[in-house]
Design a protein around this motif. Structure first.
Motif, PDB file in Angstrom:
ATOM      1  N   ALA A   1       0.810  -1.219   0.000  1.00 18.60           N
ATOM      2  CA  ALA A   1       0.000   0.000   0.000  1.00 18.60           C
ATOM      3  C   ALA A   1       0.842   1.267   0.000  1.00 18.60           C
ATOM      4  CB  ALA A   1      -0.921  -0.013   1.215  1.00 18.60           C
ATOM      5  N   GLY A   2       2.156   1.119   0.151  1.00 19.06           N
ATOM      6  CA  GLY A   2       3.009   2.293   0.238  1.00 19.06           C
ATOM      7  C   GLY A   2       2.868   3.040   1.545  1.00 19.06           C
ATOM      8  N   ALA A   3       2.458   2.336   2.580  1.00 18.93           N
ATOM      9  CA  ALA A   3       2.237   2.952   3.888  1.00 18.93           C
ATOM     10  C   ALA A   3       3.422   2.676   4.801  1.00 18.93           C
ATOM     11  CB  ALA A   3       0.962   2.392   4.517  1.00 18.93           C
ATOM     12  N   PRO A   4       3.902   3.688   5.537  1.00 15.04           N
ATOM     13  CA  PRO A   4       5.044   3.468   6.426  1.00 15.04           C
ATOM     14  C   PRO A   4       4.668   2.616   7.628  1.00 15.04           C
ATOM     15  CG  PRO A   4       4.164   5.673   6.742  1.00 15.04           C
ATOM     16  CD  PRO A   4       3.424   5.080   5.566  1.00 15.04           C
ATOM     17  N   LEU A   5       5.624   1.811   8.098  1.00 18.50           N
ATOM     18  CA  LEU A   5       5.420   1.036   9.314  1.00 18.50           C
ATOM     19  C   LEU A   5       5.502   1.958  10.529  1.00 18.50           C
ATOM     20  CD1 LEU A   5       7.648  -2.099   8.573  1.00 18.50           C
ATOM     21  CD2 LEU A   5       5.169  -1.893   8.342  1.00 18.50           C
ATOM     22  N   PRO A   6       4.842   1.607  11.617  1.00 18.82           N
ATOM     23  CA  PRO A   6       4.956   2.414  12.843  1.00 18.82           C
ATOM     24  C   PRO A   6       6.411   2.536  13.264  1.00 18.82           C
ATOM     25  CG  PRO A   6       3.190   0.811  13.041  1.00 18.82           C
ATOM     26  CD  PRO A   6       3.920   0.467  11.776  1.00 18.82           C
ATOM     27  N   ALA A   7       6.810   3.749  13.585  1.00 19.44           N
ATOM     28  CA  ALA A   7       8.216   3.995  13.900  1.00 19.44           C
ATOM     29  C   ALA A   7       8.532   3.812  15.378  1.00 19.44           C
ATOM     30  CB  ALA A   7       8.585   5.418  13.475  1.00 19.44           C
ATOM     31  N   ASP A   8       7.507   3.700  16.221  1.00 20.54           N
ATOM     32  CA  ASP A   8       7.727   3.705  17.664  1.00 20.54           C
ATOM     33  C   ASP A   8       7.675   2.322  18.287  1.00 20.54           C
ATOM     34  OD1 ASP A   8       5.038   3.291  17.264  1.00 20.54           O
ATOM     35  OD2 ASP A   8       4.390   4.552  18.939  1.00 20.54           O
ATOM     36  N   ARG A   9       7.683   1.272  17.462  1.00 20.40           N
ATOM     37  CA  ARG A   9       7.620  -0.081  18.020  1.00 20.40           C
ATOM     38  C   ARG A   9       8.249  -1.069  17.050  1.00 20.40           C
ATOM     39  NH1 ARG A   9       1.789   0.027  19.328  1.00 20.40           N
ATOM     40  NH2 ARG A   9       2.413   2.194  19.525  1.00 20.40           N
ATOM     41  N   ARG A  10       8.633  -2.193  17.595  1.00 21.40           N
ATOM     42  CA  ARG A  10       9.258  -3.227  16.782  1.00 21.40           C
ATOM     43  C   ARG A  10       8.193  -4.020  16.036  1.00 21.40           C
ATOM     44  NH1 ARG A  10      13.605  -7.796  18.821  1.00 21.40           N
ATOM     45  NH2 ARG A  10      13.582  -9.085  16.940  1.00 21.40           N
ATOM     46  N   ILE A  11       8.346  -4.125  14.733  1.00 17.32           N
ATOM     47  CA  ILE A  11       7.504  -4.988  13.908  1.00 17.32           C
ATOM     48  C   ILE A  11       8.304  -6.250  13.609  1.00 17.32           C
ATOM     49  CG2 ILE A  11       6.262  -5.223  11.739  1.00 17.32           C
ATOM     50  CD1 ILE A  11       5.023  -3.211  13.668  1.00 17.32           C
ATOM     51  N   ASP A  12       7.750  -7.404  13.980  1.00 11.97           N
ATOM     52  CA  ASP A  12       8.491  -8.665  13.861  1.00 11.97           C
ATOM     53  C   ASP A  12       8.402  -9.286  12.476  1.00 11.97           C
ATOM     54  OD1 ASP A  12       9.484  -9.056  16.630  1.00 11.97           O
ATOM     55  OD2 ASP A  12       7.352  -9.023  17.110  1.00 11.97           O
ATOM     56  N   GLY A  13       7.374  -8.924  11.716  1.00 13.85           N
ATOM     57  CA  GLY A  13       7.237  -9.468  10.377  1.00 13.85           C
ATOM     58  C   GLY A  13       8.014  -8.657   9.357  1.00 13.85           C
ATOM     59  N   VAL A  14       8.138  -9.208   8.158  1.00 11.95           N
ATOM     60  CA  VAL A  14       8.859  -8.538   7.073  1.00 11.95           C
ATOM     61  C   VAL A  14       8.000  -8.567   5.814  1.00 11.95           C
ATOM     62  CG1 VAL A  14      11.102  -9.194   8.023  1.00 11.95           C
ATOM     63  CG2 VAL A  14      10.011 -10.653   6.310  1.00 11.95           C
ATOM     64  N   ASP A  15       8.303  -7.672   4.890  1.00 11.04           N
ATOM     65  CA  ASP A  15       7.634  -7.639   3.600  1.00 11.04           C
ATOM     66  C   ASP A  15       8.088  -8.846   2.777  1.00 11.04           C
ATOM     67  OD1 ASP A  15       6.515  -7.048   1.147  1.00 11.04           O
ATOM     68  OD2 ASP A  15       7.833  -5.339   0.739  1.00 11.04           O
ATOM     69  N   LEU A  16       7.149  -9.693   2.404  1.00 11.48           N
ATOM     70  CA  LEU A  16       7.492 -10.914   1.675  1.00 11.48           C
ATOM     71  C   LEU A  16       7.647 -10.704   0.179  1.00 11.48           C
ATOM     72  CD1 LEU A  16       5.122 -13.481   3.450  1.00 11.48           C
ATOM     73  CD2 LEU A  16       7.561 -13.109   3.869  1.00 11.48           C
ATOM     74  N   LEU A  17       7.111  -9.637  -0.357  1.00 16.84           N
ATOM     75  CA  LEU A  17       7.095  -9.477  -1.807  1.00 16.84           C
ATOM     76  C   LEU A  17       8.486  -9.444  -2.439  1.00 16.84           C
ATOM     77  CD1 LEU A  17       4.062  -7.065  -2.141  1.00 16.84           C
ATOM     78  CD2 LEU A  17       4.184  -9.447  -2.870  1.00 16.84           C
ATOM     79  N   PRO A  18       9.474  -8.758  -1.850  1.00 16.73           N
ATOM     80  CA  PRO A  18      10.812  -8.810  -2.459  1.00 16.73           C
ATOM     81  C   PRO A  18      11.392 -10.218  -2.519  1.00 16.73           C
ATOM     82  CG  PRO A  18      10.662  -6.976  -0.927  1.00 16.73           C
ATOM     83  CD  PRO A  18       9.424  -7.811  -0.736  1.00 16.73           C
TER      84      PRO A  18
END
Length: 551
Positions: free
Chosen positions: A423-440
């Protein structure tokens, strides 16, 4: 006050009888209390938000639409893409399979947890749910009382362990949910200009502040009951499982109800899986001229086993009644997926829509159906592959080559980052996101694997997957099981005794992970024994492998 009188009378009478009579009386009272306290109104039309009547840009020139379809308790073998389909291969899922054939099949897709609610919390947040204390599935307080009655007279060497002393810290079930300050994928996409719609199961809190419409969804058609149709409806076929306590509880307390954006409950219109599909098609049609996120969280194929009669009648070759009902439920789910794909095509949205399909966890052993997770061992509630290894497909014709497969392990955790990136949306900058973008990784733009290590934790039942090795560790019974999935993907050979250094390495990884997690928001109140290689319909025999599920 009538509901309170009914409940008090039932509880008073229950104290006079043995646990079985107490249970029957309480289960008789439960739906009557619910109907008096919160009556269900007639069906009403759903006023979905409508987008522009004409496109501001062609579909190919705007951000992609996102459709996330989540099945409930769908076993790995229930999808014909991998194993030929349920009921000895006679039940095919061509529409679910089409997502993989037209896109990518993640052949080692993992649920974030072996039970529904923590998995859903991870899907919505992109984080291990234990990072914010969502460790145990919300459990009803009355279930603790019933569990104590049953455990007190259970002659089995494997019996539930109930912690009634913890009930004061449990809270009411609807208040047990994902903290409101967690950022959901709906909130991320809404901030990026998307319309966001939720249909079906939520299970992340039912009080104000925790509901879908409070967590980023513009509209929410919320599952407010557990029935697919009223029990005595002529167009439905039921298969109650008398041998299983969970199923008896579901049947006794289940209602046929929905809510829209926090409304009073009302009856859905028709068989629930079809009803949710009808509404999903309406969302697509009403919002075809703007980017949207549609989270279609089906109840199918979770128990109670209820099938649409015409689907059941079409499967006369299946002799086992419960299996026939279950297979008909799979048929309805697959039909619904097909109708969603057709709606995208009919509205010119198919090319630039990312469709994701998975199940919240593996199939349940308490259905009494042996092959739902074949070829994997174990069930929902366990950290064997049968509980965690789930169908996981993605389709986006504008980006993903048809017929792709991807073998490295991926997780529900990755759905958040993948959707946000698309979607071209930024991830939240104030917390750890454990998943990754699979498309690449799917398109070959990224090298290596998305995850070096994956973790699962529910109380003392924990697991870690690292470099092809998987450790399952429990305290009841106190056991470390080690499997080399690279050579033994169906976990037939426990090699822990022969690899003490590998066990120590994986335990160290698990300890480091646990040090980062939060304390549970509510306690574990019940521990349920689950046989690994038998269903709940089969008796425990000395030597059978088992694990206790702490919740």
């Amino acid at each position: 006050m009538r509901w309170l009188i009914v409940l008090l009378v039932a509880l008073g009478l229950a104290g006079l009888f043995a646990w079985q009579n107490r249970l029957d009386l309480l289960l008789w009272a439960a739906p009557r209390v619910a109907d008096l306290r919160d009556p269900i109104g007639p069906n009403r039309p759903i006023p979905w938000s409508e987008g522009p009547t004409a496109p501001a840009a062609e579909p190919a020139d705007r951000p992609p639409n996102i459709v996330l379809i989540l099945a409930d308790d769908l076993g790995f073998n229930d999808v014909s893409y991998f194993n030929g389909g349920a009921a000895d291969g006679s039940i095919l899922t061509p529409n679910i399979d089409a997502i993989a054939h037209q896109g990518v099949a993640f052949t080692n897709g993992y649920a974030a947890n072996a039970i529904c609610a923590p998995s859903r919390a991870s899907i919505m947040s992109g984080r291990y749910s234990t990072r914010f204390g969502f460790e145990f599935t919300p459990f009803p307080r009355i279930g603790v009382l019933i569990g104590e009655w049953m455990a007190a007279s259970d002659p089995s060497p494997l019996r539930r362990i109930v912690h009634g002393d913890r009930m004061a810290d449990l809270g009411e079930m609807d208040s047990l949910g994902m903290p409101a300050d967690e950022i959901t994928i709906a909130e991320v996409l809404k901030a990026a200009g998307y319309y966001t719609a939720h249909i079906g199961k939520w299970h992340l809190g039912g009080v104000s502040g925790l509901r879908p419409e409070d967590q980023g969804f513009d509209d929410s058609l919320y599952m407010a009951g557990l029935l697919y149709r009223p029990k005595n409806a002529p167009d439905v076929v039921n298969a109650p499982l008398e041998f299983d306590f969970i199923d008896r509880m579901v049947w006794a307390s289940a209602r046929y109800a929905a809510e829209f954006n926090g409304s009073d409950p009302f009856e859905p219109d028709g068989y629930l899986t079809d009803y949710y599909t009808d509404q999903a098609v309406r969302v697509i049609e009403a919002n075809r001229h703007r980017p949207f996120l549609l989270y279609l969280a089906h109840w199918g194929v979770h128990n109670p086993l209820q099938a649409k009669r015409e689907d059941y009648d079409a499967l006369a070759h299946i002799d086992d009644h419960a299996l026939r009902v279950y297979a008909a439920m799979i048929t309805a789910l697959d039909r619904g997926v097909g109708r969603v794909l057709e709606a995208l095509e009919a509205n010119g949205l198919s090319e630039n829509t990312l469709v994701l399909f998975t199940s919240d966890n593996g199939g349940a052993g308490y259905l009494g159906l042996r092959n739902v997770n074949r070829p994997y061992r174990g069930w929902k509630l366990t950290h064997f592959e049968g509980g965690l290894h789930v169908p996981f497909f993605a389709r986006w014709p504008a980006q993903i080559a048809p017929g792709s497969t991807y073998a490295p392990p991926v997780s529900h955790l990755d759905l958040f980052a993948t959707v946000a990136a698309a979607a071209g949306a930024p991830l939240p900058a104030d917390r750890r996101i454990d998943g990754v973008d699979l498309l690449p990784y799917v398109t070959g733009q990224a090298e290596g694997a998305p995850h070096e290590t994956l973790f699962w934790r529910q109380g003392y039942q924990q697991a870690v997957l690292h470099d092809g090795w998987k450790l399952i560790t429990t305290e009841r019974p106190p056991t470390d099981r080690l499997f080399h999935l690279a050579t033994d993907p169906t976990e037939q050979h426990d090699v822990a005794d022969r690899n003490p250094e590998r066990v120590a390495q994986l335990k160290a990884l698990l300890a480091a992970h646990n040090a980062e997690q939060a304390e549970p928001l509510w306690p574990s109140v019940v521990e349920t024994p689950v046989l690994i290689d038998k269903t709940s319909a089969e008796a425990y025999e000395e030597g059978d492998e088992f694990a206790y599920w702490p919740n």
